[in-house]
Motif scaffolding. Structure first.
Motif, PDB file in Angstrom:
ATOM      1  N   GLY A   1      16.790   1.238  12.826  1.00 41.42           N
ATOM      2  CA  GLY A   1      15.891   1.657  13.773  1.00 41.42           C
ATOM      3  C   GLY A   1      14.771   2.338  13.302  1.00 41.42           C
ATOM      4  N   GLY A   2      14.244   2.311  12.122  1.00 41.95           N
ATOM      5  CA  GLY A   2      13.208   2.868  11.799  1.00 41.95           C
ATOM      6  C   GLY A   2      13.757   4.217  11.108  1.00 41.95           C
ATOM      7  N   ASP A   3      12.643   4.928  10.458  1.00 44.16           N
ATOM      8  CA  ASP A   3      12.786   6.214   9.592  1.00 44.16           C
ATOM      9  C   ASP A   3      13.800   6.024   8.440  1.00 44.16           C
ATOM     10  OD1 ASP A   3      11.086   7.536  10.980  1.00 44.16           O
ATOM     11  OD2 ASP A   3      12.277   9.161  11.822  1.00 44.16           O
ATOM     12  N   CYS A   4      13.547   4.950   7.529  1.00 46.77           N
ATOM     13  CA  CYS A   4      14.187   4.900   6.160  1.00 46.77           C
ATOM     14  C   CYS A   4      13.518   5.930   5.367  1.00 46.77           C
ATOM     15  CB  CYS A   4      13.764   3.453   5.805  1.00 46.77           C
ATOM     16  SG  CYS A   4      14.534   2.047   6.790  1.00 46.77           S
ATOM     17  N   LEU A   5      12.651   6.410   5.327  1.00 45.38           N
ATOM     18  CA  LEU A   5      11.861   7.322   4.264  1.00 45.38           C
ATOM     19  C   LEU A   5      12.026   8.741   4.712  1.00 45.38           C
ATOM     20  CD1 LEU A   5       8.548   5.250   3.625  1.00 45.38           C
ATOM     21  CD2 LEU A   5      10.803   5.223   2.494  1.00 45.38           C
ATOM     22  N   ASP A   6      11.971   9.666   3.621  1.00 42.37           N
ATOM     23  CA  ASP A   6      11.726  10.944   3.729  1.00 42.37           C
ATOM     24  C   ASP A   6      13.068  11.711   3.823  1.00 42.37           C
ATOM     25  OD1 ASP A   6       8.977  10.872   3.762  1.00 42.37           O
ATOM     26  OD2 ASP A   6       8.599  11.321   5.966  1.00 42.37           O
ATOM     27  N   LYS A   7      13.104  12.930   3.523  1.00 48.64           N
ATOM     28  CA  LYS A   7      14.458  13.960   3.569  1.00 48.64           C
ATOM     29  C   LYS A   7      14.984  13.744   2.366  1.00 48.64           C
ATOM     30  CE  LYS A   7      14.202  14.436   8.568  1.00 48.64           C
ATOM     31  NZ  LYS A   7      15.055  14.587   9.873  1.00 48.64           N
ATOM     32  N   GLY A   8      15.994  12.508   2.274  1.00 43.91           N
ATOM     33  CA  GLY A   8      16.547  12.406   0.922  1.00 43.91           C
ATOM     34  C   GLY A   8      18.348  12.100   1.005  1.00 43.91           C
ATOM     35  N   PRO A   9      18.898  11.930  -0.240  1.00 40.88           N
ATOM     36  CA  PRO A   9      18.533  12.006  -1.484  1.00 40.88           C
ATOM     37  C   PRO A   9      17.572  11.096  -2.254  1.00 40.88           C
ATOM     38  CG  PRO A   9      20.674  11.379  -1.296  1.00 40.88           C
ATOM     39  CD  PRO A   9      20.303  11.291   0.102  1.00 40.88           C
ATOM     40  N   SER A  10      17.495  10.044  -1.752  1.00 44.15           N
ATOM     41  CA  SER A  10      16.545   8.804  -2.628  1.00 44.15           C
ATOM     42  C   SER A  10      16.162   7.962  -1.874  1.00 44.15           C
ATOM     43  CB  SER A  10      17.512   8.389  -3.625  1.00 44.15           C
ATOM     44  OG  SER A  10      16.762   7.411  -4.358  1.00 44.15           O
ATOM     45  N   ASN A  11      14.566   7.958  -1.682  1.00 44.66           N
ATOM     46  CA  ASN A  11      13.805   7.040  -0.895  1.00 44.66           C
ATOM     47  C   ASN A  11      13.991   5.516  -1.640  1.00 44.66           C
ATOM     48  OD1 ASN A  11      12.002   8.334   1.179  1.00 44.66           O
ATOM     49  ND2 ASN A  11      12.288   9.701  -0.542  1.00 44.66           N
TER      50      ASN A  11
ATOM     51  N   LEU B   1      13.970  -5.029  10.940  1.00 43.85           N
ATOM     52  CA  LEU B   1      13.571  -3.574  10.489  1.00 43.85           C
ATOM     53  C   LEU B   1      12.470  -3.194  11.415  1.00 43.85           C
ATOM     54  CD1 LEU B   1      13.435  -1.603   8.367  1.00 43.85           C
ATOM     55  CD2 LEU B   1      11.968  -2.837   7.098  1.00 43.85           C
ATOM     56  N   LEU B   2      12.725  -1.911  12.227  1.00 40.91           N
ATOM     57  CA  LEU B   2      11.723  -1.487  13.057  1.00 40.91           C
ATOM     58  C   LEU B   2      11.097  -0.342  12.401  1.00 40.91           C
ATOM     59  CD1 LEU B   2      13.809  -1.018  16.354  1.00 40.91           C
ATOM     60  CD2 LEU B   2      12.302  -3.032  15.668  1.00 40.91           C
ATOM     61  N   ALA B   3       9.716  -0.135  12.845  1.00 38.23           N
ATOM     62  CA  ALA B   3       8.927   1.009  12.496  1.00 38.23           C
ATOM     63  C   ALA B   3       9.244   2.447  12.971  1.00 38.23           C
ATOM     64  CB  ALA B   3       7.597   0.749  12.878  1.00 38.23           C
ATOM     65  N   GLY B   4       9.218   3.371  11.933  1.00 37.49           N
ATOM     66  CA  GLY B   4       9.653   4.585  12.477  1.00 37.49           C
ATOM     67  C   GLY B   4       8.593   5.453  12.165  1.00 37.49           C
ATOM     68  N   ASN B   5       8.422   6.512  12.534  1.00 38.18           N
ATOM     69  CA  ASN B   5       7.066   7.768  12.519  1.00 38.18           C
ATOM     70  C   ASN B   5       7.238   8.068  11.165  1.00 38.18           C
ATOM     71  OD1 ASN B   5       9.829   9.114  13.466  1.00 38.18           O
ATOM     72  ND2 ASN B   5       8.464  10.852  13.163  1.00 38.18           N
ATOM     73  N   HIS B   6       8.249   8.348  10.322  1.00 31.83           N
ATOM     74  CA  HIS B   6       8.368   8.713   8.921  1.00 31.83           C
ATOM     75  C   HIS B   6       7.999   7.527   7.990  1.00 31.83           C
ATOM     76  CE1 HIS B   6      10.198  12.742   9.008  1.00 31.83           C
ATOM     77  NE2 HIS B   6      10.557  12.299  10.374  1.00 31.83           N
ATOM     78  N   ASP B   7       8.343   6.450   8.328  1.00 26.77           N
ATOM     79  CA  ASP B   7       7.754   5.153   7.530  1.00 26.77           C
ATOM     80  C   ASP B   7       6.159   5.004   7.636  1.00 26.77           C
ATOM     81  OD1 ASP B   7      10.561   4.622   7.270  1.00 26.77           O
ATOM     82  OD2 ASP B   7      10.595   3.738   9.039  1.00 26.77           O
ATOM     83  N   LEU B   8       5.566   4.805   8.899  1.00 28.83           N
ATOM     84  CA  LEU B   8       4.363   4.690   9.334  1.00 28.83           C
ATOM     85  C   LEU B   8       3.435   5.891   8.597  1.00 28.83           C
ATOM     86  CD1 LEU B   8       2.905   2.138  10.285  1.00 28.83           C
ATOM     87  CD2 LEU B   8       5.542   2.382  10.682  1.00 28.83           C
ATOM     88  N   ARG B   9       4.085   7.009   8.665  1.00 25.32           N
ATOM     89  CA  ARG B   9       3.399   8.366   8.167  1.00 25.32           C
ATOM     90  C   ARG B   9       2.887   8.032   6.641  1.00 25.32           C
ATOM     91  NH1 ARG B   9       5.867  13.784  10.186  1.00 25.32           N
ATOM     92  NH2 ARG B   9       7.185  13.434   8.387  1.00 25.32           N
ATOM     93  N   LEU B  10       3.769   7.495   6.032  1.00 29.41           N
ATOM     94  CA  LEU B  10       3.584   7.065   4.496  1.00 29.41           C
ATOM     95  C   LEU B  10       2.465   6.022   4.391  1.00 29.41           C
ATOM     96  CD1 LEU B  10       4.096   7.399   1.410  1.00 29.41           C
ATOM     97  CD2 LEU B  10       5.525   5.400   1.811  1.00 29.41           C
ATOM     98  N   LEU B  11       2.451   5.146   5.291  1.00 30.33           N
ATOM     99  CA  LEU B  11       1.565   4.007   5.058  1.00 30.33           C
ATOM    100  C   LEU B  11       0.214   4.699   5.407  1.00 30.33           C
ATOM    101  CD1 LEU B  11       0.833   1.204   5.009  1.00 30.33           C
ATOM    102  CD2 LEU B  11       1.254   0.840   7.211  1.00 30.33           C
ATOM    103  N   MET B  12      -0.020   5.644   6.482  1.00 26.30           N
ATOM    104  CA  MET B  12      -1.352   6.120   6.790  1.00 26.30           C
ATOM    105  C   MET B  12      -1.816   6.895   5.873  1.00 26.30           C
ATOM    106  SD  MET B  12      -2.118   4.694   9.815  1.00 26.30           S
ATOM    107  CE  MET B  12      -1.175   3.194   9.233  1.00 26.30           C
TER     108      MET B  12
END
Length: 447
Positions: A109-119, A138-149
């Motif tokens: 459901g998104g937000d695979c990235l950020d926070k941790g321990p390992s992206n 795989l759905l888009a999360g705000n943390h994921d798209l924030r990296l892309l932007m």
């Protein structure tokens, strides 16, 4: 009804997971702690609403959202859902699909990235599902798209609409840069062609006039509350971003070098993680259920009605290729992975809800809204929402006073209904198909 609790083979590598999961199930709790004060209230429903029947997904769905760079939590949640197992290895990256896993759709459901321990570990865990030929969405999360932007903004000519998008990623992206630097750059001649510290600062940070120019640039795109919130948020991030980099042991030159490496890893055709954004979808409609990261607004409701989810996903990818990053990131498409139905977000009104229902969507399954005691089902704006972000990553759990990494998943199929499985709730929460139909009718009455 068959047992709603997944069967997990009692292998030595599963013992710790089994010990932390509920062994019994109970009907979904009814409470009043929702955004609009209306969660699962058993009220009389007008007869004309009872004629509308929910359609369930054709195959079972396991929904796991917001793993936030915790591969251990993600893999344990797959095992807990009964769709994967470890046969011989207890470390990461050695899963195999169960019989149930081969016939089940796994929706992330998104937000695979950020926070941790390992992206990077989390991304490699997701990739193994594709290697196993699992049915993965795989759905888009705000943390994921924030990296892309942020990566795209760094690669393009600066303008008022995009020059803040790198620093807007904030402190939560810094661990990713640390990982990338350590795994790909530390023993290389990374300094070559990297400018001095001050030049890097100018390339990474918005210009001094951005704070005056942005409110006029954003007028007509964002609500006034949204503009004020964005400027306020950027003032804080602008002041603190470099401090967080230094606290992680990274100079701005190293951050810049890691960012260029991330562009190569994520954006180039042969990059190790090129698949991540390429496979990503905005929404997934299965029967009467719409899976997404955050929520909807009126424009997205009309899009679903007139053009359908396939069009929404195509529009998502086409807009990602646009030069105008601002136009994408503050659009209704991006609102779908960012909204919390606040005044600062694009509005969802009766008109939008009516369009959503007419499109055949009657239940929203989402992440994004953090829950500490397992999943919650609530009625927002007259739409049934299943909130399924249950705090999986160990970093967030430590901040919230929860122990270890999280384990849990939301299971959806007509035979057992909706099952909320979480290590932070004493029983599996079960809502049968009949009970959900009742809640849907109640939401219709409210809407």
């Amino acid at each position: 009804m068959p047992s709603p609790i997944p069967t997990i083979k009692p292998r030595p590598h599963h013992a710790d997971i089994i010990a932390r999961l509920p062994s019994e199930w109970a009907s979904w709790p009814r409470d009043k702690s929702s955004v609009n004060g209306n969660v699962l209230q058993a009220e009389a429903t007008p007869s004309h609403y009872r004629q509308r029947k929910l359609r369930w997904p054709k195959r079972p769905v396991v929904f796991i959202s917001d793993p936030h760079a915790d591969a251990m939590a993600f893999e344990a949640s797959l095992i807990a859902a009964g769709v994967a197992e470890r046969k011989t290895h207890s470390d990461l990256g050695h899963l195999s699909l169960t019989k149930k896993g081969k016939r089940t759709e796994i929706i992330i459901g998104g937000d695979c990235l950020d926070k941790g321990p390992s992206n990077l570990d989390l991304l490699r865990s997701v990739k193994q599902l594709y290697r196993l030929k699992a049915r993965v969405t795989l759905l888009a999360g705000n943390h994921d798209l924030r990296l892309l932007m942020g990566l795209l903004a760094l690669a393009r000519k600066k303008d008022v609409g995009n020059q803040h998008l790198f620093v807007r990623m904030g402190k939560k992206v810094v661990p990713l840069f640390r990982e990338v630097f350590d795994q790909y750059l530390v023993n290389s001649k990374w300094e070559k062609n990297i400018p001095d510290e001050e030049t890097c600062r100018k390339r990474l940070f918005p210009g001094e006039d951005w704070f005056k120019a942005f409110p006029f640039h954003a007028a007509g795109f964002l609500t006034m509350e949204g503009i004020e919130r964005e400027v306020r948020k950027m003032a804080s991030k602008n002041d603190s971003f470099e401090k967080h980099c230094h606290a992680s042991g990274l100079s701005l030159r190293q951050v810049y070098a890691a960012s260029l490496k991330c562009q190569q890893l994520f954006l180039h055709k042969k990059g190790e993680f090129n698949w991540f954004f390429r496979k990503m979808e905005l929404v997934a409609k299965r029967g009467s259920f719409l899976f997404l990261h955050a929520g909807l607004d009126d424009t997205m409701g009309q899009m679903l009605l007139k053009s359908g989810p396939k069009y929404a996903n195509k529009a998502f990818h086409r807009n990602l290729k646009r030069q105008d990053l601002f136009g994408f990131y503050y659009s209704s498409i991006a609102n779908t992975f960012r909204t919390k139905y606040r005044d600062a977000d694009l509005p969802l009104t009766y008109r939008g809800v009516k369009a959503v229902h007419k499109s055949g969507v009657h239940v929203i399954v989402q992440g994004h809204v953090n829950r500490q005691e397992g999943q919650r089902i609530t009625i927002k704006k007259g739409l049934v929402h299943v909130e399924a972000d249950i705090t999986l990553d160990s970093h967030s759990r430590k901040v919230e006073g929860l122990s270890d990494y999280g384990i849990g998943a939301t299971l959806i199929n007509k035979e057992t209904g909706i099952v909320g499985l979480s290590c932070d709730y004493p029983t599996a929460k079960v809502m049968t198909a009949k009970e959900l139909q009742s809640i849907y009718e109640e939401g219709q009455a409210e809407g």
